[in-house]
Design a protein around this motif. Structure first.
Motif, PDB file in Angstrom:
ATOM      1  N   VAL A 284       0.855  -1.187   0.000  1.00 58.90           N
ATOM      2  CA  VAL A 284       0.000   0.000   0.000  1.00 58.90           C
ATOM      3  C   VAL A 284       0.891   1.237   0.000  1.00 58.90           C
ATOM      4  CG1 VAL A 284      -1.820   1.243   1.214  1.00 58.90           C
ATOM      5  CG2 VAL A 284      -1.777  -1.260   1.251  1.00 58.90           C
TER       6      VAL A 284
ATOM      7  N   SER B 190      -0.536   4.220  -9.264  1.00 57.44           N
ATOM      8  CA  SER B 190      -1.435   3.305  -8.561  1.00 57.44           C
ATOM      9  C   SER B 190      -1.294   3.468  -7.049  1.00 57.44           C
ATOM     10  CB  SER B 190      -1.151   1.859  -8.962  1.00 57.44           C
ATOM     11  OG  SER B 190       0.160   1.482  -8.593  1.00 57.44           O
ATOM     12  N   ASP B 191      -2.363   3.104  -6.330  1.00 56.57           N
ATOM     13  CA  ASP B 191      -2.374   3.200  -4.869  1.00 56.57           C
ATOM     14  C   ASP B 191      -1.739   1.979  -4.216  1.00 56.57           C
ATOM     15  OD1 ASP B 191      -3.926   5.665  -4.761  1.00 56.57           O
ATOM     16  OD2 ASP B 191      -5.615   4.450  -5.431  1.00 56.57           O
TER      17      ASP B 191
ATOM     18  N   ARG C  18     -10.155   4.258   0.743  1.00 53.60           N
ATOM     19  CA  ARG C  18     -10.803   4.282  -0.567  1.00 53.60           C
ATOM     20  C   ARG C  18     -11.047   2.876  -1.098  1.00 53.60           C
ATOM     21  NH1 ARG C  18      -7.353   6.179  -3.904  1.00 53.60           N
ATOM     22  NH2 ARG C  18      -5.682   6.886  -2.526  1.00 53.60           N
TER      23      ARG C  18
ATOM     24  N   ASN D 120      -0.293   4.603  -0.636  1.00 55.28           N
ATOM     25  CA  ASN D 120      -0.955   5.859  -0.316  1.00 55.28           C
ATOM     26  C   ASN D 120      -1.642   5.762   1.032  1.00 55.28           C
ATOM     27  OD1 ASN D 120      -3.065   7.997  -0.345  1.00 55.28           O
ATOM     28  ND2 ASN D 120      -2.258   8.377  -2.402  1.00 55.28           N
TER      29      ASN D 120
ATOM     30  N   ALA E  35      -5.304   5.105   0.781  1.00 54.57           N
ATOM     31  CA  ALA E  35      -5.688   4.018  -0.117  1.00 54.57           C
ATOM     32  C   ALA E  35      -6.580   2.993   0.574  1.00 54.57           C
ATOM     33  CB  ALA E  35      -4.438   3.346  -0.679  1.00 54.57           C
TER      34      ALA E  35
ATOM     35  N   ALA F 215      -9.813   4.015  -6.627  1.00 50.80           N
ATOM     36  CA  ALA F 215      -8.635   3.320  -6.101  1.00 50.80           C
ATOM     37  C   ALA F 215      -8.034   2.524  -7.248  1.00 50.80           C
ATOM     38  CB  ALA F 215      -9.010   2.397  -4.939  1.00 50.80           C
TER      39      ALA F 215
END
Length: 305
Positions: free
Chosen positions: A10, A232-233, A18, A12, A15, A217
């Motif tokens: 992961v 991308s998250d 979301r 973010n 993230a 997301a």
């Protein structure tokens, strides 16, 4: 910790929140639902056509271009002014003629069943290079897991209808669209957003970058291009897609645990503060109550493990 152990990085801070809200998942095909290693199967190109195709393919990181480059045992021709047209293919100049390698409709060919890239030299009849590819490990399991989590699923691909329909049936996706450009993908995601959906985009290529950035997301496999991973998250570190379903379930559980922990803390303060103000709570009782609250919050959070 749990997601990382399952091969999901992961990136973010928002993230997880979301991802927990996702109710619609859009997949790319080549390199995402498939292994992204198409093998050149057959063609009817002349030696000169093969040399031109190999030169053009060397200018792209698209899985079909890589498969073509690896599958042609010829020296590349001297092609100049090479440029990649996102969502279409690669264009250049050879012996004064415009040469193109890419989508069937871009070079004036008729699409047919199967995965192929097409070469056109000047106004000559386009020639097809056909490929075979396999679904990525865990693709069908990922689709089933996401469906159990209550998500609707759709496949968007720039490939031919036959190839897209075949893969969709093999992994269990009933909703699919073929011949889709990068702009079409973004437009589709915006349409889904306008309908109230929270969309998770899963893609790996340059053609998916705008859609990954547009989605609520986004997830890219570790084999994706740098541009895709950058926007991308979440990055899927392993080669399997199966953890995707678990990721949605886990983030939803984590969100519920957070809300529950806020409730526990609020209830503690609602009871303890008035008692302390009224002088009914001794220092020892207050310390025990505070410790009990902290233990409850910690134990509740550990339910995610």
């Amino acid at each position: 910790g749990r997601l990382f152990r399952r091969g999901l990085l992961v990136k973010n801070a928002t993230a997880l929140e979301r991802l927990a809200e996702v109710d619609y998942v859009v997949f790319d095909k080549t390199g995402t639902l498939t292994e992204g290693k198409p093998v050149l199967d057959r063609h009817a190109a002349t030696v000169d056509q093969q040399r031109v195709a190999r030169a053009l393919a060397a200018a792209s990181a698209h899985p079909l271009a890589v498969g073509l480059r690896d599958g042609l045992d010829v020296d590349p021709a001297k092609v100049t002014e090479i440029r990649e047209v996102p969502g279409q293919g690669i264009e250049g100049r050879w012996n004064g003629a415009i040469v193109r390698l890419g989508r069937a409709d871009w070079v004036g060919a008729s699409e047919d069943v199967g995965t192929a890239t097409w070469l056109q030299i000047a106004d000559a009849v386009p020639v097809a290079f056909r490929f075979r590819d396999r679904p990525r490990r865990g693709a069908a399991e990922a689709v089933a897991g996401l469906r159990r989590a209550g998500c609707e699923i759709e496949l968007l691909s720039g490939d031919t209808p036959g190839a897209v329909a075949d893969l969709a049936s093999r992994v269990g996706i009933s909703e699919w669209r073929a011949g889709v450009t990068p702009q079409d993908k973004v437009a589709r995601l915006r349409d889904l957003h306008d309908r109230g959906h929270r969309v998770l985009m899963v893609g790996d290529g340059l053609n998916d970058t705008a859609a990954l950035a547009e989605a609520h997301a986004s997830i890219s496999p570790a084999s994706a291009l740098d541009a895709s991973r950058a926007v991308s998250d979440v990055v899927l570190l392993g080669g399997q897609l199966e953890p995707l379903g678990e990721a949605v379930v886990t983030t939803r559980s984590a969100t519920r645990r957070i809300v529950e922990n806020f409730g526990i803390a609020a209830l503690y303060n609602l009871i303890a503060v008035p008692l302390a103000l009224a002088g009914l709570a001794t220092p020892l009782a207050a310390a025990l109550a505070m410790s009990t609250s902290s233990i409850l919050v910690t134990l509740n959070a550990l339910r995610l493990r």
